[in-house]
Design an enzyme around this catalytic site. Structure first.
Site, mmCIF file in Angstrom:
data_model
loop_
_atom_site.group_PDB
_atom_site.id
_atom_site.type_symbol
_atom_site.label_atom_id
_atom_site.label_comp_id
_atom_site.label_asym_id
_atom_site.label_seq_id
_atom_site.Cartn_x
_atom_site.Cartn_y
_atom_site.Cartn_z
ATOM 1 N N ARG A 184 20.230 32.135 59.536
ATOM 2 C CA ARG A 184 21.459 32.371 60.156
ATOM 3 C C ARG A 184 21.545 33.521 61.048
ATOM 4 N NH1 ARG A 184 26.160 32.983 55.778
ATOM 5 N NH2 ARG A 184 25.292 30.946 55.469
ATOM 6 N N HIS A 205 42.201 26.162 60.560
ATOM 7 C CA HIS A 205 41.769 25.589 59.203
ATOM 8 C C HIS A 205 43.006 24.547 59.010
ATOM 9 C CE1 HIS A 205 39.556 24.940 55.518
ATOM 10 N NE2 HIS A 205 40.771 25.020 55.037
ATOM 11 N N ASP A 236 36.724 37.150 59.023
ATOM 12 C CA ASP A 236 36.153 38.111 58.443
ATOM 13 C C ASP A 236 34.680 37.586 57.794
ATOM 14 O OD1 ASP A 236 36.996 36.972 55.992
ATOM 15 O OD2 ASP A 236 38.475 38.814 55.770
ATOM 16 N N LEU A 287 29.510 32.230 59.777
ATOM 17 C CA LEU A 287 29.096 33.326 60.606
ATOM 18 C C LEU A 287 28.320 34.516 59.755
ATOM 19 C CD1 LEU A 287 31.931 33.477 63.228
ATOM 20 C CD2 LEU A 287 29.769 32.653 63.494
#
Length: 207
Positions: free
Chosen positions: A70, A114, A146, A98
């Site tokens: 990642r 979302h 976040d 992320l």
């Protein structure tokens, strides 16, 4: 965020890109002003949204994520966004978490939409979760990103009633229609710069 120049958006997507297209249409039709799409990025080579962005003549980039660490993948995406001088990142069906390093590189500059009224039903299949749970009201949430999943400060929510005639498919479709309106509205709110983040709350300075 506005400095007289258009705010440059970086769109991250993994699929068909319907929210991306809604944003692009809002810009083209003058309902979302003071912004431009700087680049559209995908982690999936054949994502429908990338093909549509190319048809619109927008800059695109693909960074395959399968089998990649990642942090390494996110470093490539981050470098691309910086190279395109992106001011605000919009996740539009980007099906990856992320890395903390990526989020820290763009503090309060990453938006996500979302398909639930957060904090209810985070994660995948939120519409189906809401339907199975039997809620009477569903909707969508635009929030800052976040380090936690579907967790950052909420910018905007739109709610719809869950009808007795709904099934998961019809509920998802009606929520998606609200998403297309909500994302444009939320981007305009953020681009205006007329807000503060107090704790977890997005507020107008005078409120």
């Amino acid at each position: 965020m506005s400095s007289g120049k258009p705010v440059r958006l970086g769109i991250l997507l993994s699929g068909r890109g319907s929210n991306f297209l809604a944003i692009a249409e809002s810009i083209r039709e003058g309902r979302l002003t003071g912004v431009e799409i700087a680049v559209v990025v995908s982690n999936i080579a054949d994502a429908g949204g990338i093909a549509k962005a190319q048809q619109l003549g927008l800059p695109t980039a693909v960074f395959l994520s399968a089998g990649r660490k990642r942090a390494e993948h996110d470093a490539e995406v981050r470098a691309c966004l910086l190279a395109h001088s992106v001011d605000l990142i919009c996740l539009a069906g980007y099906m990856r978490l992320l890395s903390p390093e990526f989020v820290k590189a763009f503090p309060n500059r990453i938006l996500n939409i979302h398909p639930s009224l957060l904090p209810a039903f985070p994660g995948l299949e939120a519409q189906e979760q809401a339907f199975v749970y039997g809620v009477k009201v569903a909707g969508c949430t635009v929030h800052f990103v976040d380090e936690e999943l579907d967790h950052g400060a909420i910018v905007l929510q739109r709610a719809i009633p869950v009808l007795d005639t709904d099934d998961p498919h019809s509920l998802s479709a009606r929520i998606l229609a609200e998403e297309h309106k909500a994302y444009t509205e939320a981007i305009a709110m953020v681009v205006s710069g007329e807000y503060e983040i107090r704790g977890r709350r997005y507020v107008k300075p005078s409120s």
